[in-house]
Design an enzyme around this catalytic site. Sequence first.
Site, PDB file in Angstrom:
ATOM      1  N   CYS A 133      85.507  47.819  20.446  1.00 26.97           N
ATOM      2  CA  CYS A 133      84.874  48.841  21.279  1.00 26.97           C
ATOM      3  C   CYS A 133      85.369  50.231  20.917  1.00 26.97           C
ATOM      4  O   CYS A 133      86.454  50.649  21.336  1.00 26.97           O
ATOM      5  CB  CYS A 133      85.174  48.538  22.752  1.00 26.97           C
ATOM      6  SG  CYS A 133      84.494  49.756  23.868  1.00 26.97           S
ATOM      7  N   CYS A 136      85.959  52.567  23.841  1.00 26.98           N
ATOM      8  CA  CYS A 136      87.160  52.272  24.641  1.00 26.98           C
ATOM      9  C   CYS A 136      88.419  52.745  23.906  1.00 26.98           C
ATOM     10  O   CYS A 136      89.332  53.278  24.511  1.00 26.98           O
ATOM     11  CB  CYS A 136      87.313  50.774  24.885  1.00 26.98           C
ATOM     12  SG  CYS A 136      85.830  49.939  25.386  1.00 26.98           S
ATOM     13  N   ASP A 137      88.464  52.506  22.604  1.00 28.52           N
ATOM     14  CA  ASP A 137      89.731  52.650  21.875  1.00 28.52           C
ATOM     15  C   ASP A 137      89.762  53.773  20.840  1.00 28.52           C
ATOM     16  O   ASP A 137      90.820  54.042  20.269  1.00 28.52           O
ATOM     17  CB  ASP A 137      90.063  51.320  21.161  1.00 28.52           C
ATOM     18  CG  ASP A 137      90.190  50.177  22.153  1.00 28.52           C
ATOM     19  OD1 ASP A 137      90.632  50.435  23.280  1.00 28.52           O
ATOM     20  OD2 ASP A 137      89.845  49.042  21.807  1.00 28.52           O
TER      21      ASP A 137
END
Length: 324
Positions: A133, A136-137
């Site tokens: 992701c 997300c990261d």
Amino acid sequence: MRQIIIIGSGPAGYTAAIYAARANLSPLLIASSVEAGGELMKTTDVENYPGFADGIQGPELMIAMQAQAERFGTEIILDDVTKLELDGDVKRVTLGNGDVHEALAVVFATGSAYRHLGLEDETRLSGHGVSWCATCDGFFFRQKTIAVVGGGDSAMEEATFLTRFADKVYVIHRKDTLRASKAMQDRALTDPKIEFLFNKQVEHIYGDELVTGIGIVDTVDGTETTLDLSGLFVAIGADPRTHLVHGQLDFNADGTIAVDGRSSRTNIPGVFAAGDVIDPTYRQAVTAAGSGTVAALDAEHYLASIPRKLLARATQPEPATVSA
Ligand code: NDP
């Protein structure tokens, strides 16, 4: 007992809920114990969902869908379904907290799960440099060198997004042609921070605590190379999330749930499937939403066709029972 329970909170589940709620079926929607909204909660710009000329953020779109479903009377529970008993007139849905909910119709719209490369160190280093992701990261890879694996739209999207943070992004693809749409290919191919490595397969992920590099092999001549990098984003597609209904529903050879023609009807009367679990090809937010519509309409027709005595048992939602 309910008239209808919808399992899944992506575009298919929420759209089924909007239609079912507007048809006065008082749906119960089981989202997920972690987060409602499905995979779009992890994306950024959604530029191809009709009605948003300037695009919309994935989470914003899903929160709006949830609000729309709730506005018409959908009840939402944040929990995981642990067991489904689909045979017979009354379907039983068991949740992680032990509650059992019953309904005459079930819409199964659990979406799909990210594919893994299947490498030894992939799971060990997950969250320590290996990710599925970018939104997300990506933030953790400021000014770093990273790689994205895959040749589809997801890989192009992730790579392009990650250039906001990383200094250099390799795209590693096992073939010499990309599967991604032309527009998304072009965006990635012309990005100065992205370098494409074609005909390459990731064979190793190196690092004790954090990812420090990967070993890649050329799929044409077999030569092996090592790349020093701090992050590996796996974007090689997704598989339908169907383990709850294995052994109960019929499946196609590609792993999707078999439905009757263009409908959402599965092999079990009263059980309908929608979204990525039935779609090996298109898998767009808007096609999933359309599929959710079909499921709600099919469920509505089904409920209209069953004996009134049975239906009468489901007109008033009852509190869940707790399983023994
Ligand atoms: P796809 O299935 O389209 O692509 C997967 C890619 O990963 C392919 O290039 C495939 O290679 C490669 N791959 C698969 N398995 C492996 C493996 N074990 N090792 C190495 N490479 C592998 O998945 P996507 O997630 O990219 O897209 C899914 C759907 O979602 C598509 O319909 C896509 O259009 C859509 N989508 C749309 C977006 C948008 O419009 N904004 C954004 C993201 C996705 P090969 O080509 O060799 O098979």
